[in-house]
Design a protein around this motif. Structure first.
Motif, PDB file in Angstrom:
ATOM      1  N   VAL A  96       0.757  -1.273   0.068  1.00 31.01           N
ATOM      2  CA  VAL A  96      -0.050   0.040   0.008  1.00 31.01           C
ATOM      3  C   VAL A  96       0.849   1.280  -0.041  1.00 31.01           C
ATOM      4  O   VAL A  96       1.867   1.386   0.924  1.00 31.01           O
ATOM      5  N   ASN A  97       0.694   2.076  -0.981  1.00 30.17           N
ATOM      6  CA  ASN A  97       1.522   3.299  -1.088  1.00 30.17           C
ATOM      7  C   ASN A  97       0.622   4.436  -0.347  1.00 30.17           C
ATOM      8  O   ASN A  97      -0.474   4.866  -0.962  1.00 30.17           O
ATOM      9  N   ASN A  98       1.315   4.779   0.761  1.00 27.51           N
ATOM     10  CA  ASN A  98       0.592   5.971   1.583  1.00 27.51           C
ATOM     11  C   ASN A  98       1.258   7.153   1.362  1.00 27.51           C
ATOM     12  O   ASN A  98       2.143   7.228   2.377  1.00 27.51           O
ATOM     13  N   ASN A  99       0.889   8.138   0.677  1.00 26.26           N
ATOM     14  CA  ASN A  99       1.589   9.423   0.296  1.00 26.26           C
ATOM     15  C   ASN A  99       3.056   9.138   0.068  1.00 26.26           C
ATOM     16  O   ASN A  99       3.732   9.836   0.758  1.00 26.26           O
ATOM     17  N   ARG A 130       3.699   0.550   2.718  1.00 25.11           N
ATOM     18  CA  ARG A 130       3.408  -0.560   3.730  1.00 25.11           C
ATOM     19  C   ARG A 130       3.140  -1.778   3.101  1.00 25.11           C
ATOM     20  O   ARG A 130       2.697  -1.887   2.150  1.00 25.11           O
ATOM     21  N   PRO A 141       0.703   7.386  -5.087  1.00 28.68           N
ATOM     22  CA  PRO A 141       0.084   7.632  -3.779  1.00 28.68           C
ATOM     23  C   PRO A 141      -1.343   7.107  -3.696  1.00 28.68           C
ATOM     24  O   PRO A 141      -2.159   7.321  -4.751  1.00 28.68           O
ATOM     25  N   GLY A 142      -1.743   6.279  -2.721  1.00 25.94           N
ATOM     26  CA  GLY A 142      -3.293   6.044  -2.692  1.00 25.94           C
ATOM     27  C   GLY A 142      -3.424   4.549  -3.236  1.00 25.94           C
ATOM     28  O   GLY A 142      -4.498   4.027  -3.432  1.00 25.94           O
ATOM     29  N   GLY A 147      -7.498   0.564  -4.747  1.00 21.64           N
ATOM     30  CA  GLY A 147      -7.058   1.940  -4.343  1.00 21.64           C
ATOM     31  C   GLY A 147      -7.461   2.892  -5.003  1.00 21.64           C
ATOM     32  O   GLY A 147      -8.321   2.733  -5.892  1.00 21.64           O
ATOM     33  N   VAL A 183     -11.297   4.728   0.800  1.00 13.06           N
ATOM     34  CA  VAL A 183      -9.866   4.735   0.010  1.00 13.06           C
ATOM     35  C   VAL A 183      -9.726   5.416  -1.337  1.00 13.06           C
ATOM     36  O   VAL A 183      -8.728   6.219  -1.562  1.00 13.06           O
TER      37      VAL A 183
END
Length: 288
Positions: free
Chosen positions: A59-62, A66, A122-123, A137, A261
């Motif tokens: 998961v690309n969080n900004n 993760r 991101p997202g 996402g 999301v």
């Protein structure tokens, strides 16, 4: 020698020693197979038979990545973490990757460094399992197309699901696509109720083919007039038992999670279990 004449002492001693040697030899023979069986059992226990595919979720969080999942060995784990750290920088990568000897070797790991370098949206979220790659996402159409091209190059023959499906095919639902930019909240909800959302079996996991439709649904809710709030009713499990009501609520929550999301404010959505007389699909209701 007379039949009743006793053996000389040296003969008796020799006979005893011969007997003991035979007994010892038989014991050694008996120990051989038992030891072999024990060694075989130990070897079988040390090398478990793989039961399921290794899995990795990203998961690309900004810009921070993760990860979680499981692989078959410590070496595979370290290789995956090193690939992600190389693509993002060690300080921007975190997660937990379990080692499970019952997992099959990760066929996707060899080309992960190149894919991770391209996975910078991101997202976005992506998961690998066996020969399946699923994208979810909040991902723009152009980014989806670029990631799909990369996936096809690095992982030919894999199944590309989730937001990979329908790339280049336009909006996932005609009713949502037909909404005017000035559509009222009631018109948005009406279009949402014409959007089919499927689940995998008797679970709350949204089918990969419905992820794109939920992305379009999120855009419609965000474009609705300010202060628009909707209720989501999960499809019932066929009755009003506690288990079926719990499944209904869990499905509504799963839809909410994906809408959030994709950019919808959590405060704009409420979730409820459907009544026994409700339809079979997800339904939306305008909160006035």
């Amino acid at each position: 020698m007379h039949p009743h004449t006793p053996f000389p002492r040296r003969h008796r001693v020799g006979a005893v020693l011969l007997t003991l040697a035979c007994v010892a030899g038989l014991a050694a023979c008996n120990r051989g197979p038992a030891g072999s069986e024990a060694q075989t059992a130990k070897t079988a226990e040390a090398a478990p038979v793989p039961r399921y595919d290794a899995k990795l979720s990203l998961v690309n969080n900004n810009g921070n990545l993760r990860y979680d999942g499981n692989v078959d060995s410590e070496a595979a784990k370290q290789a995956v973490i090193a690939a992600l750290a190389h693509a993002y920088g060690a300080e921007r990568v975190s997660g937990d990757l379990a080692v499970d000897p019952y997992a099959r070797p990760a066929t996707w790991a060899a080309n992960l460094p190149k894919f991770a370098t391209a996975f910078q949206q991101p997202g976005a979220a992506v998961s690998f399992q066996g020969q399946r790659i699923e994208l979810s996402g909040q991902v723009a159409e152009a980014d989806r197309a670029a990631l799909l091209e990369q996936a096809r190059t690095l992982y030919p023959g894999y199944a590309y699901t989730g937001l990979f499906e329908g790339v280049g095919a336009g909006p996932a639902n005609a009713a949502l696509a037909a909404l005017d930019k000035q559509a009222s909240a009631a018109e948005v909800v009406r279009a949402l109720n014409q959007t089919p959302i499927a689940f995998e079996g008797d679970s709350a996991r949204i089918a990969a083919a419905s992820l794109d439709a939920l992305g379009d649904a999120a855009k419609a809710i965000q474009a609705a007039p300010a202060q628009t709030r909707v209720e989501i009713y999960g499809p019932p499990g066929g009755g009003a038992s506690e288990e079926e009501q719990a499944l209904s609520k869990a499905r509504a929550e799963a839809v909410k999670v994906l809408l959030v999301v994709n950019g919808v404010s959590p405060g704009a959505i409420e979730t409820k279990a459907a009544g026994p007389d409700s339809g079979r699909g997800i339904s939306f209701k305008l909160v006035k």
